[in-house]
Enzyme design. Structure first.
Site, short mmCIF file in Angstrom:
data_model
loop_
_atom_site.label_atom_id
_atom_site.label_comp_id
_atom_site.label_asym_id
_atom_site.label_seq_id
_atom_site.Cartn_x
_atom_site.Cartn_y
_atom_site.Cartn_z
N LYS A 1 0.82 -1.22 0.00
CA LYS A 1 0.00 0.00 0.00
C LYS A 1 0.85 1.27 0.00
O LYS A 1 0.38 2.32 -0.43
CB LYS A 1 -0.96 -0.01 1.18
CG LYS A 1 -0.29 0.16 2.52
CD LYS A 1 -1.27 -0.05 3.66
CE LYS A 1 -0.66 0.36 4.98
NZ LYS A 1 -1.18 -0.40 6.11
N ARG A 45 -6.01 0.74 17.69
CA ARG A 45 -6.70 0.74 16.41
C ARG A 45 -7.50 -0.55 16.38
O ARG A 45 -8.36 -0.74 17.22
CB ARG A 45 -5.70 0.89 15.24
CG ARG A 45 -6.38 1.39 13.97
CD ARG A 45 -5.39 1.59 12.82
NE ARG A 45 -4.89 0.32 12.30
CZ ARG A 45 -3.95 0.24 11.34
NH1 ARG A 45 -3.43 1.34 10.84
NH2 ARG A 45 -3.53 -0.93 10.90
C1 PLP Z 1 -0.19 -0.88 6.70
C2 PLP Z 1 -0.22 -2.08 7.55
C3 PLP Z 1 0.93 -2.85 7.74
C4 PLP Z 1 2.26 -2.46 7.14
O1 PLP Z 1 2.72 -1.26 7.66
P1 PLP Z 1 4.15 -0.66 7.26
O2 PLP Z 1 4.35 0.43 8.22
O3 PLP Z 1 4.02 -0.18 5.85
O4 PLP Z 1 5.15 -1.74 7.39
C5 PLP Z 1 0.84 -3.98 8.51
N1 PLP Z 1 -0.32 -4.35 9.08
C6 PLP Z 1 -1.45 -3.64 8.93
C7 PLP Z 1 -2.69 -4.10 9.60
C8 PLP Z 1 -1.45 -2.49 8.16
O5 PLP Z 1 -2.57 -1.79 8.01
#
Ligand code: PLP
Length: 360
Positions: A35, A130
């Site tokens: 993402k 969260r």
């Molecule tokens: C975005 C996300 C990640 C990855 O996060 P990074 O900081 O890009 O490594 C992992 N787990 C969840 C649930 C996320 O939303």
């Protein structure tokens, strides 16, 4: 032509491979999270080539794009499913992160309808506030429901997320607590869990320090692979093994003038309702670049690649640079380059009108 971003796929793959290698040394698999580059399929493919065990995103459309690009790794949906997208989650993702029994019921029904088994990673709330189940009894009950009651769901494992909303650090203590939760769930269901996913890039310091509890066997890593700046800039880790220049932004200069550095007149609010402070440094040489906050959101997260160039600020469509000390003589039509941070990469890779060029 401009603005453009150049994406170095070789460097991206390298970052994924180095991250995967370090995790593998500690028995940890990596879900490569796409993402941060808006799921661009070319980027997803490079991350997959780096040796990740899963490809993951918070958006179904990005997982769809990865599958269409020919990636055959299991796909992981990171954001808790919207009840309204349950059918699409089952259709596009092999595993999804979950915390609501009612949604699991929907997923089970959809999986049955599609003749599939859908993997579930139950999320445990560890204090970042969260997603995730905070009550340990509820977590165990939910795990049991997936295990015994829902015939088309498979309890793939449990996960937690830290360092996102509450900015809580994945300390050794937090990770040990998470390992205990995993053991509690395993006792409840009477078998070992497949995936015990201890967080995102913010958990990578536990890999660098080699003090991740051995119970944890997966991380979901995006930022570290895509940009890898924060580990060095914010946490002072030695990250020579990661490229922080996967992305290069290029923009065209449209004005070069010497002007006062302090605005002249009564200061009110800027275009974004802020009341900025301006340092008076006398008359300075400045340049305007044709790109702005609608493209990248945060001007302070652009890293000028020319020595002596600093970003003074930006409005929607203009970026204002101080070039007084630049080692180049800028004129309109010249191209200025910037490195990106996570916050700017995530916007620029999905901004309309930005040309994306891939290099190997
Ligand atoms: C975005 C996300 C990640 C990855 O996060 P990074 O900081 O890009 O490594 C992992 N787990 C969840 C649930 C996320 O939303």
């Amino acid at each position: 032509m401009y603005p453009s971003i150049e994406v170095n796929l070789r460097k991206l793959e390298h970052n994924a491979r180095e991250t995967v290698r370090r995790c593998a040394e500690l028995g940890i698999s990596v879900a490569g999270v796409i993402k941060g580059c808006s799921g661009l399929p070319e980027c997803a493919a490079a991350i997959a080539r780096g040796g990740c065990s899963y490809i993951a995103s918070s958006r179904l459309g990005q997982l769809d794009g990865a599958r269409r690009a020919g990636i055959d790794l299991p796909l992981m949906m990171l954001r808790l499913p919207m009840p309204s997208e349950a059918a699409e989650v089952v259709r596009l993702a092999d595993i999804s992160l979950n915390s609501e029994l009612a949604v699991l019921e929907l997923l089970d029904r959809e999986a049955a309808a599609q003749g599939k088994r859908h993997g579930v990673l139950l999320m445990a709330e560890m204090g970042d506030l969260r997603e995730g189940i905070w009550d340990r009894g509820e977590l165990a009950d939910c795990a049991l429901a997936v295990e015994k009651r829902f015939s088309h769901l498979e309890l793939a494992g449990i996960g937690t997320n830290l360092g996102c909303y509450g900015s809580i650090a994945p300390t050794v203590e937090k990770m040990c607590e998470f390992a205990e939760i995993a053991e509690m769930v395993e006792q409840a269901i009477g078998r070992p869990l497949g995936i015990i996913s201890g967080g995102a890039s913010t958990s990578f310091p536990r890999i660098m320090d080699k003090n991740m509890p051995s119970k944890i066997n997966n991380l979901r890593i995006g930022e570290n692979i895509v940009i890898g700046r924060d580990l060095a800039d914010l946490w002072e880790y030695e990250t020579d093994f990661l490229h922080n220049d996967v992305f290069t932004l290029r923009a065209e200069i449209i004005e070069v003038k010497s002007k006062p550095s302090h605005p002249i007149g009564e200061i009110m609010f800027d275009a974004f309702r802020n009341k900025p402070v301006y340092e008076d440094r006398g008359i300075r040489r400045r340049a305007l670049a044709a790109i702005g906050r609608v493209d990248y959101a945060w001007a302070d997260q652009l890293v000028p690649m020319d020595e002596g160039v600093t970003v003074l600020g930006a409005s929607s469509d203009h970026t204002i640079l101080d070039i007084e000390d630049a080692h180049r003589d800028f004129k309109p039509g010249d191209i200025v380059s910037f490195g990106l941070c996570y916050g700017t990469a995530v916007f620029l890779t999905q901004a309309p009108g930005i040309e994306i060029r891939y290099v190997e």
